[in-house]
Write an enzyme that holds these catalytic residues in place. Structure first.
Site, short mmCIF file in Angstrom:
data_model
loop_
_atom_site.label_atom_id
_atom_site.label_comp_id
_atom_site.label_asym_id
_atom_site.label_seq_id
_atom_site.Cartn_x
_atom_site.Cartn_y
_atom_site.Cartn_z
N CYS A 261 2.41 -12.99 0.40
CA CYS A 261 1.80 -14.05 -0.24
C CYS A 261 2.67 -15.41 -0.93
CB CYS A 261 0.74 -13.72 -1.33
SG CYS A 261 -0.46 -12.57 -0.52
N ARG B 45 3.71 9.95 -9.84
CA ARG B 45 3.01 10.25 -11.46
C ARG B 45 2.37 11.44 -11.62
NH1 ARG B 45 1.90 4.81 -10.39
NH2 ARG B 45 3.52 3.30 -11.51
N ALA C 249 0.98 -1.28 -0.06
CA ALA C 249 0.00 -0.12 0.09
C ALA C 249 0.74 1.32 -0.06
CB ALA C 249 -0.94 0.08 1.12
N TYR D 163 -15.29 -19.71 -26.27
CA TYR D 163 -15.62 -21.27 -26.42
C TYR D 163 -14.64 -21.88 -27.22
CZ TYR D 163 -17.21 -25.81 -27.82
OH TYR D 163 -17.37 -27.19 -28.26
N VAL E 199 8.26 5.40 12.79
CA VAL E 199 7.46 6.47 13.64
C VAL E 199 6.87 6.32 14.69
CG1 VAL E 199 5.60 8.17 13.05
CG2 VAL E 199 7.06 7.59 11.27
N SER F 150 7.92 -3.36 -0.13
CA SER F 150 7.37 -3.98 -1.39
C SER F 150 7.85 -5.22 -1.77
CB SER F 150 7.91 -3.17 -2.44
OG SER F 150 6.91 -3.17 -3.77
N ALA G 237 9.55 0.29 9.53
CA ALA G 237 10.40 -0.02 10.59
C ALA G 237 11.09 -1.33 10.09
CB ALA G 237 9.25 -0.52 11.64
#
Length: 547
Positions: A42, A21, A11, A421, A80, A38, A33
């Site tokens: 998972c 950007r 995040a 299909y 922090v 990044s 900390a």
């Protein structure tokens, strides 16, 4: 403008990237900390299981990379520890030197993530007991496994991380036991679908203990409340996470019903110029509009991008989530989105429930069965939720259902989708299309459905049913619904005269198609109320096994 972001995993870095950007002149600083930024939480089980060769693969971006690409200052090992909202300043502690400093902000973003919960188990702090939470922790687990060569592992908790670790450590050759306090795995699934996955887990050699609670961990065992003693060389705690809200609470940031930070669609908190994103922030359900907490990297990235845009003058807004999840468990994929049957009933919906068992693609090209459980609102015909278990094609279908629910599709809309299909990819009537068709027919009362649970409950309450097995006699003799009589479809028109058209009647076959044909025969012959058994005998036998 000075933007300070606390936290720099999915995040936090998304906030920074989007803000840059939009605005080349903003001063953007992230304090983290942890050692790494990044990274893919998972992906950790797949490294520990050996499916990912190098741990560094899970940390594709460094602070230096971010500085070079986005001109963003990321300070790792900086925590922090205090915030003064009046002065718009933060106190930052260098965790390596213990030095502190002050920094000022115009806009502050909480991206502090979540922390694994630690159950109150005696011995939970022993050196062979681990959470699965970050890159450094993962390196420690890997080092322990290399040095100690454990043979037996106990995993406490049967959510995503617990099941992924069970799969991976089984592949690695360990003897795996899962201890789960509740009566099922994966709490977001309905019990009838979870039981299919539980059976598969056990078939793959995992010792799954439900309704069990670990109370004591010793050097070589886990003891449970019921008195079980499980030999264990290593213990994994996988009992969920809680949002890291301590710092936010200290300055008066409001928390939501889920315990995470309450935000509006622009990711703003109740305090001016303070935002929250990712696993520390609360989302809301697209279906009900009510608060929902689902800490996933995909949601975290989305929230971060929205906040970064809003902070720099954009107009993005969070549209909510469905709580979608997907998991691989050995040869099965398990996907879900939206409301479960239990959740839909809790919210007060009058629901139609369908169990649809169809091959993912042409069976002559190796198509495997998908078990789709779909829930729709009888009042509006809108799809409310879907759960799918199968070996092949689950991800493709769950994403179609996610899209449909997000755009408030009705059951009948699914049938009219022009899906791709060809025999290697689908069947001529894709399982998604068939799901919509059967649900709409049930809602319109053209072809009523009854689930094994509902049938059993109504019989137990004293209702009388005629139950017709429309399959071949050989199939009937192998297994059948309790109380059913065998009348193969080809003989049904002649033998229907021996049935009472005024008694509620249930027809079924193996999966549902022939049962539906039998249902139509009896309806056209004037039978007052005819149900097709949802999912047929296959679904019923699975239901019986879980009782």
């Amino acid at each position: 403008m000075k933007i300070i972001i606390i936290g720099s995993v999915a995040a936090g870095t998304s906030v920074a990237a989007k803000a840059r950007r939009n605005d080349e002149n903003a001063e953007i600083t992230l304090y983290n900390a942890d050692y790494d930024i990044s990274y893919s939480i998972c992906g950790i089980p797949y490294f520990l299981g050996g499916e990912v060769d190098e741990l560094e693969t899970l940390t594709p971006r460094s602070a230096a990379w971010f500085k070079k690409r986005y001109n963003v200052d990321i300070h790792t090992r900086h925590e922090v520890i205090g915030i003064d909202t009046d002065k718009k300043s933060v106190t930052v502690k260098n965790l390596d030197t213990s030095e502190t400093k002050q920094d000022n902000y115009d806009t502050l973003v909480f991206a502090t993530g979540a922390t694994p919960t630690t159950p109150p188990i005696k011995g939970g702090d022993m050196k062979h007991v681990f959470h699965v939470r970050n890159i450094q922790n993962t390196a420690t687990i890997n080092s322990f496994m290399v040095s100690n060569n454990p043979k037996k592992v106990t995993i406490i908790g049967a959510g995503f991380i617990g099941l992924e670790m069970a799969e991976q450590l089984t592949h690695k050759g360990l003897e795996v036991t899962i201890v789960q306090r509740s009566n099922q795995i994966m709490p977001h699934l309905d019990k009838d679908m979870a039981s299919r996955v539980e059976e598969h887990i056990r078939d793959n050699g995992v010792n799954l203990l439900l309704n069990e609670e670990a109370t004591v961990i010793t050097e070589n065992a886990v003891q449970t409340k019921s008195g079980n003693v499980i030999d264990s060389d290593i213990v994994i705690l996988a009992t969920g996470v809680r949002p890291n809200t301590k710092l936010a609470k200290e300055i008066g940031v409001e928390l939501g019903a889920s315990g995470a930070i309450k935000v509006n669609p622009k990711m703003q908190t109740n305090l001016s110029d303070i935002y929250a994103v990712g696993d520390v922030a609360e989302s809301f359900s697209i279906i009900t509009g009510k608060p929902i907490y689902r800490p996933l990297g995909s949601t975290a990235n989305k929230m971060g991008r929205i906040a970064g845009d809003v902070i720099t003058g954009g107009d993005l807004e969070h549209r909510g989530i469905l709580g979608t999840g997907i998991l691989r468990v050995f040869d099965l994929a398990v996907g879900y989105t939206g409301l479960s049957e239990k959740g839909a009933k809790t919210e007060g919906f009058d629901i139609e429930v369908l169990h649809n068992i169809k091959p993912s693609r042409a069976e002559y090209l190796g198509g495997k069965e998908l078990i789709i459980k779909a829930i729709a609102d009888r009042k509006t015909s809108q799809i409310l939720g879907v759960q799918i278990v199968g070996e092949d094609g689950v991800d493709k279908r769950i994403d179609v259902f996610v899209t449909a629910i997000s755009f408030k599709a009705k059951a009948e809309d699914l049938f009219h989708l022009d899906l791709a299909y060809a025999p290697p990819f689908s069947t001529t009537k894709d399982p998604v299309m068939y799901t919509g068709m059967a649900l709409q027919n049930a809602i319109d009362k053209k072809n009523k459905l009854i689930t094994p649970q509902e049938l059993t409950d109504r019989i137990d309450s004293g209702e009388r049913f005629q139950i017709i097995d429309a399959r071949a006699t050989k199939q009937y003799e192998v297994s059948k619904v309790d109380g059913a009589v065998n009348i193969p479809l080809a003989k049904l028109r002649d033998e229907a005269k021996n049935l009472d058209p005024n008694i509620p009647t249930v027809t079924y076959c193996n999966k549902g198609v022939t049962g539906n044909a039998a249902q139509n025969v009896l309806k056209n012959m004037g039978f007052k109320e005819v149900f097709n058994l949802s999912g047929g005998n296959k679904n019923y036998q699975s239901f019986k096994r879980k009782l």
